[in-house]
Motif scaffolding. Sequence first.
Motif, short mmCIF file in Angstrom:
data_model
loop_
_atom_site.label_atom_id
_atom_site.label_comp_id
_atom_site.label_asym_id
_atom_site.label_seq_id
_atom_site.Cartn_x
_atom_site.Cartn_y
_atom_site.Cartn_z
N GLU A 1 0.88 -1.18 0.00
CA GLU A 1 0.00 0.00 0.00
C GLU A 1 0.91 1.23 0.00
O GLU A 1 1.83 1.29 0.82
N VAL A 2 0.67 2.19 -0.86
CA VAL A 2 1.51 3.39 -0.82
C VAL A 2 1.11 4.32 0.32
O VAL A 2 1.88 5.18 0.74
N VAL B 1 9.35 4.20 -2.95
CA VAL B 1 8.43 3.54 -3.88
C VAL B 1 9.09 3.32 -5.23
O VAL B 1 8.99 2.23 -5.83
N ILE C 1 0.21 -3.35 -6.14
CA ILE C 1 -0.16 -2.20 -5.33
C ILE C 1 -1.61 -2.36 -4.88
O ILE C 1 -2.52 -2.44 -5.71
N GLU D 1 10.03 -0.37 -7.12
CA GLU D 1 9.70 -0.72 -8.50
C GLU D 1 10.95 -1.13 -9.27
O GLU D 1 10.95 -2.12 -10.01
N PRO E 1 2.58 -0.32 -11.70
CA PRO E 1 2.51 -1.66 -11.10
C PRO E 1 2.10 -2.72 -12.11
O PRO E 1 1.44 -2.42 -13.12
N GLU F 1 -4.73 -0.92 -3.73
CA GLU F 1 -5.42 0.39 -3.76
C GLU F 1 -6.86 0.26 -3.26
O GLU F 1 -7.73 1.03 -3.64
N HIS G 1 -0.97 5.39 -6.29
CA HIS G 1 0.40 5.16 -6.75
C HIS G 1 0.79 6.09 -7.88
O HIS G 1 1.98 6.26 -8.18
N TYR H 1 3.39 8.73 -7.50
CA TYR H 1 4.79 8.32 -7.44
C TYR H 1 5.39 8.01 -8.81
O TYR H 1 6.57 7.69 -8.91
#
Length: 385
Positions: A174-175, A190, A206, A194, A229, A208, A222, A225
């Motif tokens: 989770e961001v 983040v 991710i 990746e 994903p 969301e 995300h 950032y």
Amino acid sequence: MTTLFPTYKRFDLSVKRTSGMTVEDTNGKTYIDFGAGIGVCGLGHRHPDVQEALENQLNQYWHVSNLYHNPIQESVANKLTRHSSGDQVFFCNSGTEANESAIKLARKATGNHKIISFEKSFHGRTYGAMAATGQEKIHTGFGPMPEGFHYVPFNDIDAVKEAVDHETAAVMMEVIQGEGGLNVADGEFVKEVERICREHNVLLIIDEVQTGIGRTGKAFAHQHYGISPDIITSAKALGNGIPVGAMIAGQSLKNVFGPGSHAATFGGNPLAMAAANAVLNHVFQDEFLQTVAEKGTYFLNQLAESIGKLPVVSSVRGKGLMIGIECHQDVSGMVGSLMEEGLLVLSAGPNVIRLLPPLIVSYKEIDTAVHMIEQVLSSEAVNQS
């Protein structure tokens, strides 16, 4: 005497009706809802566009087998892929189911079994999603968790580097950790996660479920950032109160789930799809997302100015309309006091007040909420002195 399992510690509030930002209880008292059904009612309660879409679908068909084509599924899937890095969608009924689907897809696609997730994460309560959750209290009492899950500290890139190996199928993140305390991921962290995934041919999932569908001022959080994903999971606000979940994945994963490999009887139910279609038509508009971002910045600034220096407050943080107030003590009493004042809020762990207002919240309603929060937290500070 209730015949329900006591799986929730319920407040003394019985709901009679809801509308927009408002909840009315059976005693006639009204509340401003800054919890939105735990981030579900992004367009507020009984949004007219969603209600109209549901009523229209009720007069057409409620359910057909997924052995047949359901055109509205294609419409919703198209909107989700157009506004994400994904290319195809699997529909299910909840965030937990979406995360289970993601775990299964990652393992089947890679032939590996190890899933790396983060301490204080939350991914659901079925066995796979529970095992991916980095909180011991979620596991307690349920026996051995499924094997292959490894937890590392959030925002610790060295721990991620050390954990990734030739057996790793995916990193699941989770961001913004919602249930874990409104912990926001660092931007460089983040991006580096990746990069590590790409370097080692590891899939990036991710979650969301709480952060997506406009909550942070982007279609998906995300996107703040600049990452892409392999798999994205969504639920909660997708149906604005009608149960629905979705797993969105890239083109390279399209044929991993062939016929018979995964299914959900009610996944993509026509009523859920009607609600989701109406939600996405409204939320996935640039102007609407911009207003969410602007209101979120305003809300954060007002909170920082009004309560940031109170001795009970440790920090105020978040993105868009997903905000946490961390305190130096347990916040359960403050959540209850705010409810008594007419403001519904949530907690995230023992020390964080969680604010997830519907995305349609007005500036006036934000000001009212800030005033109530300031009063309650100021009173708490006086009581502690």
